[in-house]
Scaffold this active site. Structure first.
Site, short mmCIF file in Angstrom:
data_model
loop_
_atom_site.label_atom_id
_atom_site.label_comp_id
_atom_site.label_asym_id
_atom_site.label_seq_id
_atom_site.Cartn_x
_atom_site.Cartn_y
_atom_site.Cartn_z
N SER A 19 0.67 -1.08 -0.36
CA SER A 19 -0.08 0.21 -0.52
C SER A 19 1.01 1.30 0.03
O SER A 19 1.79 1.53 1.12
CB SER A 19 -0.72 0.12 1.56
OG SER A 19 -1.61 1.69 1.37
N LYS A 44 -5.44 -17.89 12.26
CA LYS A 44 -5.48 -18.94 12.99
C LYS A 44 -5.55 -20.39 12.89
O LYS A 44 -5.49 -20.57 13.57
CB LYS A 44 -6.75 -18.98 14.41
CG LYS A 44 -6.95 -16.32 14.67
CD LYS A 44 -6.21 -17.13 16.41
CE LYS A 44 -6.43 -16.06 17.02
NZ LYS A 44 -5.35 -15.97 18.25
N SER A 72 -14.01 -17.52 22.96
CA SER A 72 -15.12 -16.98 22.14
C SER A 72 -15.18 -16.57 20.97
O SER A 72 -15.71 -15.84 21.17
CB SER A 72 -14.88 -15.88 22.87
OG SER A 72 -13.73 -14.92 23.61
N ASN A 74 -12.16 -16.09 17.47
CA ASN A 74 -11.62 -17.12 16.11
C ASN A 74 -11.04 -18.53 16.62
O ASN A 74 -10.69 -19.67 16.20
CB ASN A 74 -10.03 -16.41 15.52
CG ASN A 74 -11.39 -15.26 14.61
OD1 ASN A 74 -12.31 -14.50 14.69
ND2 ASN A 74 -10.15 -13.55 14.71
N GLN A 77 -13.46 -21.44 16.23
CA GLN A 77 -13.70 -21.86 14.91
C GLN A 77 -12.54 -22.62 14.35
O GLN A 77 -12.98 -23.38 13.44
CB GLN A 77 -13.89 -20.52 14.26
CG GLN A 77 -15.10 -20.27 14.73
CD GLN A 77 -15.53 -18.01 13.67
OE1 GLN A 77 -15.58 -17.83 13.28
NE2 GLN A 77 -15.18 -17.28 14.68
N TYR A 110 -18.73 -25.28 11.77
CA TYR A 110 -17.83 -25.93 11.22
C TYR A 110 -17.88 -27.46 12.55
O TYR A 110 -16.66 -28.51 12.22
CB TYR A 110 -16.43 -25.16 11.86
CG TYR A 110 -16.56 -24.09 11.42
CD1 TYR A 110 -16.36 -24.63 9.76
CD2 TYR A 110 -15.89 -22.73 11.64
CE1 TYR A 110 -16.65 -23.18 8.93
CE2 TYR A 110 -15.64 -21.19 11.36
CZ TYR A 110 -15.73 -22.23 9.52
OH TYR A 110 -15.86 -20.66 8.92
#
Length: 116
Positions: A19, A44, A72, A74, A77, A110
């Site tokens: 960038s 993760k 709680s 990422n 998941q 998941y």
């Protein structure tokens, strides 16, 4: 390296972008790794899959019966996706009662068994 081989064909190869705006504002050359394009939207997954795969392949003949973690977000998941959905190993995720609903539902989708 070893992790690259383990993740090959499982994790997405995410691009690295630059960038000019960031370069100018910060006075350095910036490189942004687009891990938002990774499976489940976060880096993760790489660590979760690598860890579960390691234990699965380094269990000295013992059956890996499941994975347990507390999260709680990422990490919850990532463990559910890597362990249960990808490797077929049951995962139990302990979550606080005030975990974000979006994270809770994604973890369950998941295949994670969520307990509070």
């Amino acid at each position: 390296g070893r992790s690259s081989a383990v993740l090959s064909g499982v994790a997405h190869h995410t691009p690295t972008e630059t960038s000019r705006t960031l370069d100018d504002q910060l006075g350095v050359s910036c490189f942004v790794k687009c891990e938002n394009m990774q499976r489940m939207g976060a880096f993760k997954f790489r660590g979760a899959y690598t860890a579960v795969n390691h234990y699965l392949n380094d269990a000295d003949g013992k059956e890996l019966k499941g994975v347990l973690t507390y999260s709680s977000g990422n990490h919850a998941q990532a463990i559910a996706l890597a362990s249960t959905k990808t490797l077929g190993i049951p995962s139990t995720i302990i979550m606080p009662t005030d975990a974000p609903t979006l994270k809770l539902k994604a973890t369950q989708e998941y295949g994670g068994n969520v307990v509070f």
